[in-house]
Structures are given as C-alpha cells and as structure tokens.
Design an enzyme around this catalytic site. Structure first.
Site, mmCIF file in Angstrom:
data_model
loop_
_atom_site.group_PDB
_atom_site.id
_atom_site.type_symbol
_atom_site.label_atom_id
_atom_site.label_comp_id
_atom_site.label_asym_id
_atom_site.label_seq_id
_atom_site.Cartn_x
_atom_site.Cartn_y
_atom_site.Cartn_z
ATOM 1 N N TYR A 1 -87.424 11.126 7.147
ATOM 2 C CA TYR A 1 -87.782 9.887 6.440
ATOM 3 C C TYR A 1 -89.139 10.033 5.761
ATOM 4 O O TYR A 1 -89.280 9.748 4.562
ATOM 5 C CB TYR A 1 -87.794 8.708 7.418
ATOM 6 C CG TYR A 1 -88.102 7.372 6.766
ATOM 7 C CD1 TYR A 1 -87.197 6.784 5.883
ATOM 8 C CD2 TYR A 1 -89.299 6.697 7.031
ATOM 9 C CE1 TYR A 1 -87.471 5.563 5.278
ATOM 10 C CE2 TYR A 1 -89.581 5.472 6.432
ATOM 11 C CZ TYR A 1 -88.661 4.911 5.562
ATOM 12 O OH TYR A 1 -88.939 3.701 4.950
ATOM 13 N N SER B 1 -93.100 3.744 1.474
ATOM 14 C CA SER B 1 -93.351 3.308 2.851
ATOM 15 C C SER B 1 -94.753 3.754 3.230
ATOM 16 O O SER B 1 -95.275 4.707 2.637
ATOM 17 C CB SER B 1 -92.352 3.988 3.794
ATOM 18 O OG SER B 1 -92.701 3.774 5.147
HETATM 19 P P1 NAP Z 1 -82.295 -3.023 4.842
HETATM 20 O O1 NAP Z 1 -82.362 -4.473 5.144
HETATM 21 O O2 NAP Z 1 -81.490 -2.132 5.722
HETATM 22 O O3 NAP Z 1 -81.824 -2.867 3.321
HETATM 23 C C1 NAP Z 1 -81.476 -1.618 2.772
HETATM 24 C C2 NAP Z 1 -80.723 -1.851 1.485
HETATM 25 O O4 NAP Z 1 -80.465 -0.578 0.879
HETATM 26 C C3 NAP Z 1 -79.361 -2.492 1.704
HETATM 27 O O5 NAP Z 1 -79.081 -3.387 0.660
HETATM 28 C C4 NAP Z 1 -78.402 -1.310 1.652
HETATM 29 O O6 NAP Z 1 -77.090 -1.637 1.245
HETATM 30 C C5 NAP Z 1 -79.082 -0.494 0.564
HETATM 31 N N1 NAP Z 1 -78.612 0.893 0.571
HETATM 32 C C6 NAP Z 1 -78.710 1.806 1.573
HETATM 33 N N2 NAP Z 1 -78.144 2.965 1.193
HETATM 34 C C7 NAP Z 1 -77.678 2.789 -0.071
HETATM 35 C C8 NAP Z 1 -76.981 3.599 -0.996
HETATM 36 N N3 NAP Z 1 -76.630 4.862 -0.706
HETATM 37 N N4 NAP Z 1 -76.665 3.082 -2.216
HETATM 38 C C9 NAP Z 1 -76.981 1.802 -2.514
HETATM 39 N N5 NAP Z 1 -77.615 0.969 -1.674
HETATM 40 C C10 NAP Z 1 -77.962 1.465 -0.457
HETATM 41 O O7 NAP Z 1 -83.759 -2.384 4.905
HETATM 42 P P2 NAP Z 1 -85.086 -2.641 4.023
HETATM 43 O O8 NAP Z 1 -86.208 -2.506 4.964
HETATM 44 O O9 NAP Z 1 -84.966 -3.871 3.213
HETATM 45 O O10 NAP Z 1 -85.053 -1.340 3.109
HETATM 46 C C11 NAP Z 1 -85.392 -1.381 1.734
HETATM 47 C C12 NAP Z 1 -86.375 -0.271 1.430
HETATM 48 O O11 NAP Z 1 -87.606 -0.530 2.101
HETATM 49 C C13 NAP Z 1 -85.931 1.113 1.906
HETATM 50 O O12 NAP Z 1 -86.213 2.056 0.895
HETATM 51 C C14 NAP Z 1 -86.799 1.348 3.127
HETATM 52 O O13 NAP Z 1 -86.976 2.711 3.410
HETATM 53 C C15 NAP Z 1 -88.064 0.658 2.702
HETATM 54 N N6 NAP Z 1 -89.021 0.331 3.761
HETATM 55 C C16 NAP Z 1 -88.703 -0.526 4.753
HETATM 56 C C17 NAP Z 1 -89.671 -0.837 5.699
HETATM 57 C C18 NAP Z 1 -89.404 -1.830 6.806
HETATM 58 O O14 NAP Z 1 -90.186 -1.891 7.781
HETATM 59 N N7 NAP Z 1 -88.386 -2.641 6.719
HETATM 60 C C19 NAP Z 1 -90.939 -0.257 5.658
HETATM 61 C C20 NAP Z 1 -91.227 0.628 4.628
HETATM 62 C C21 NAP Z 1 -90.264 0.910 3.685
HETATM 63 P P3 NAP Z 1 -75.884 -1.868 2.316
HETATM 64 O O15 NAP Z 1 -76.000 -3.302 2.782
HETATM 65 O O16 NAP Z 1 -74.649 -1.603 1.528
HETATM 66 O O17 NAP Z 1 -76.098 -0.890 3.459
#
Ligand code: NAP
Length: 281
Positions: free
Chosen positions: A152, A139
């Site tokens: 985080y 991130s």
């Molecule tokens: P998201 O739509 O909430 O997706 C998160 C994914 O991670 C979901 O598929 C969730 O599965 C899975 N997950 C969470 N906990 C888990 C666990 N214990 N075991 C297996 N799977 C798990 O959010 P996202 O933004 O796409 O997040 C993906 C990554 O991007 C994360 O690492 C996040 O920190 C990073 N990120 C996001 C942003 C942003 O602005 N969106 C910015 C920087 C970094 P479930 O559906 O089962 O909950």
C-alpha cells in the site's frame, strides 16, 4: 453560483467513503459530478443523489482499455471535465514476505496504474483548454510507513511522486495537480475494502498481529470525517493557487512532520558519506 464557477467533476469510486463524500459536497455546491461505480446498485444510488447532475459511470479503473472511450463519452455527452479526482483505491495489508507478488500487482493496478490511465485519458482535453485540476488521493502512507502495509505504502509513494512530477509538466498549460494525503478517516477502507493477506510465518506474529488487531478495532472509529475532507477539497479546487501536496487530518500532520524531521536528521548524520562520492574535478 454563476455558470462560470459551475464545474464538471469526474470522481472515481463514489460508492462509499471519500468518493461519496466528495461527490455529495460537489453536488451540494451546484457542480455536476460523473462518478464511477462498479455495479448497478451503486449506480442507481448515485443517480438518486441529483437526477440531473449526478451521472454514474460503470467503470473498473483496472479495465484500462475501457477508460479512454469512457472518458471520451463523458466529454461528448456531458461536457469537458474540469476536475478529475482519482479516488478509487484500497489498502492491502500483510508483511512483504507473506504477501504474494500478485497482491502487489493488483494493488498497483488499482492505486497507481488505474489513476495514471484516468489521467492519460483526461489530459489531452484539459491541455487543449489550458485549464483543469487533477486531484490524486494518496495517503499519509505516501510519506510515512509502518510494518505490514508495504504494498500500500509503495503504491501511495508512487502516486505522490507521479503527482508531483506531473504538476511540473502541466503547470505551463494551466492545469493544477494536487496530491491529497489523508490520515485515518472513517470510510470502508479498513473494513470491507481491505485485502488482508493470509499469515504463514510465525516469526512475524509479535510484530504484525497487534498491528492487524489494532487496525480492525479502529475501523469505524477513525478521527477523520470524510465530509470535512470534502469541504477542504472544495476550498483547494476554488483556490487560484492550489497546493501540490495537501495533508488531511491531525494524525497526518503529526506523523508526516515527524517523518520529515527524522529524515532530515538522518541526512545530516550521514552527510559526510553522502558528500564523498563526487569526482574531484
Ligand atoms: P472505501 O470507502 O473503501 O472506498 C473505496 C472506493 O474505491 C469504493 O467506491 C470502491 O468501489 C472504489 N474502488 C476500489 N477498487 C476499484 C476499482 N478497481 N475500480 C473502481 N473503483 C474501485 O475507502 P476510502 O477510504 O473512501 O478510499 C478512497 C481512497 O482514499 C483510496 O484511494 C484510499 O487508499 C484512500 N485513503 C483512505 C484513507 C482512510 O483512512 N480511509 C486514508 C488515506 C487514503 P466498490 O464499492 O465497487 O468497491
């Protein structure tokens, strides 16, 4: 696409957001994708994306004992993994003083230990084959900080550091490591997935409440498009010389540049003190 450019991807967390976008782009490009999910509804939805090339894998990345057998079964049943994308993760929000230590453990279990456990399960086979690419989704919060997300940011700084170190350990084996640091993207991150610690200390109201409100209001309206992030990722994977760090999004570019510049200024300002601590000999 030739047989040799077709790859097997293993992506954690393909039910929504980045993971889903990465999986879709990889499938559209002709690759095979094993995607981890946590329930049968998400598994079926993923399978429907490409009956022959989308393989759901039921796995919670904090079920550490299950990871190695799961990866072995993928490599036996589907084939050797060319690209591991450690994407599964979530954001914890709350001031440090108000957030239970248990919240921090959970944050690190998912965002750090889960990713490392996946890496440890995959590396032996990549090392034998002298090939592979490990992508860790960190991130901009792995470079910059703001009040209210210390757990985080701590987890993402950790994953940045681990990724960079690992890249130096694995480069001799032909294995690439890239830490991908997105800015704010339109996923479920700040919505259903975010863990928001309860409030208990009025002293933090003035600092923290506007931050919490702004994040809630911005959820679903972030500038970053996960589908475009996925195209960027495919470019990086296709490159013979991929970066160790990749920022995604104009906000990430701006904020990380500002951070690096203010860090350089602070280092200069305190240089005399920093350089005063060596033995004279
Ligand atoms: P998201 O739509 O909430 O997706 C998160 C994914 O991670 C979901 O598929 C969730 O599965 C899975 N997950 C969470 N906990 C888990 C666990 N214990 N075991 C297996 N799977 C798990 O959010 P996202 O933004 O796409 O997040 C993906 C990554 O991007 C994360 O690492 C996040 O920190 C990073 N990120 C996001 C942003 C942003 O602005 N969106 C910015 C920087 C970094 P479930 O559906 O089962 O909950």
């Amino acid at each position: 696409m030739t047989e040799t450019t077709k790859k097997i991807f293993l992506i954690t967390g393909v039910s929504s957001g980045f993971g889903l976008a990465f999986a879709r782009a990889a499938l559209d490009a002709g690759h095979t994708v094993v995607g981890t999910v946590r329930d049968s509804v998400a598994a079926n939805a993923f399978k429907r994306m490409a009956q022959d090339r989308a393989h759901p894998l039921l796995l919670d990345v904090t079920d550490f004992a299950a990871i190695e057998p799961a990866v072995l079964s993928v490599e036996t049943d589907i084939g050797p993994v060319d690209v591991l994308i450690n994407n599964a993760g979530y954001g914890h929000e709350g001031t440090l003083e108000e957030s239970p230590l248990e919240d921090m453990r959970r944050q690190f279990d998912v965002n750090v230990f889960g990713a490392v456990a996946m890496i440890k399960a995959i590396v032996p086979s990549m090392r034998k084959r002298r090939a592979g690419h490990i992508i860790n989704v960190t991130s901009m919060g792995g470079f910059i900080t703001m009040p209210g997300i210390s757990y985080y940011c701590g987890s993402k700084f950790a994953l940045e550091g681990i990724s960079e170190t690992l890249s130096k350990e694995l480069e001799g084996f032909g294995i690439h490591v890239t830490a991908v640091a997105p800015g704010s993207f339109r996923t479920d991150w700040a919505g259903r997935s975010m863990v928001r610690a309860g409030r208990s200390i009025d002293d933090y109201d003035a600092l923290f409440e506007p931050i919490r409100r702004a994040r809630e209001e911005k959820s679903g309206k972030q500038a970053g498009d996960p589908a475009k992030a996925a195209q960027a990722l495919l470019k990086v994977i296709a490159s013979p010389n991929p970066p160790v760090h990749l920022l995604l999004g104009n906000d990430a570019l701006k904020f990380v540049r500002e951070k690096l510049s203010s860090l350089a200024d602070e280092i200069s300002e305190w240089e005399a003190v920093s350089s005063s601590t060596d033995y004279a000999d």
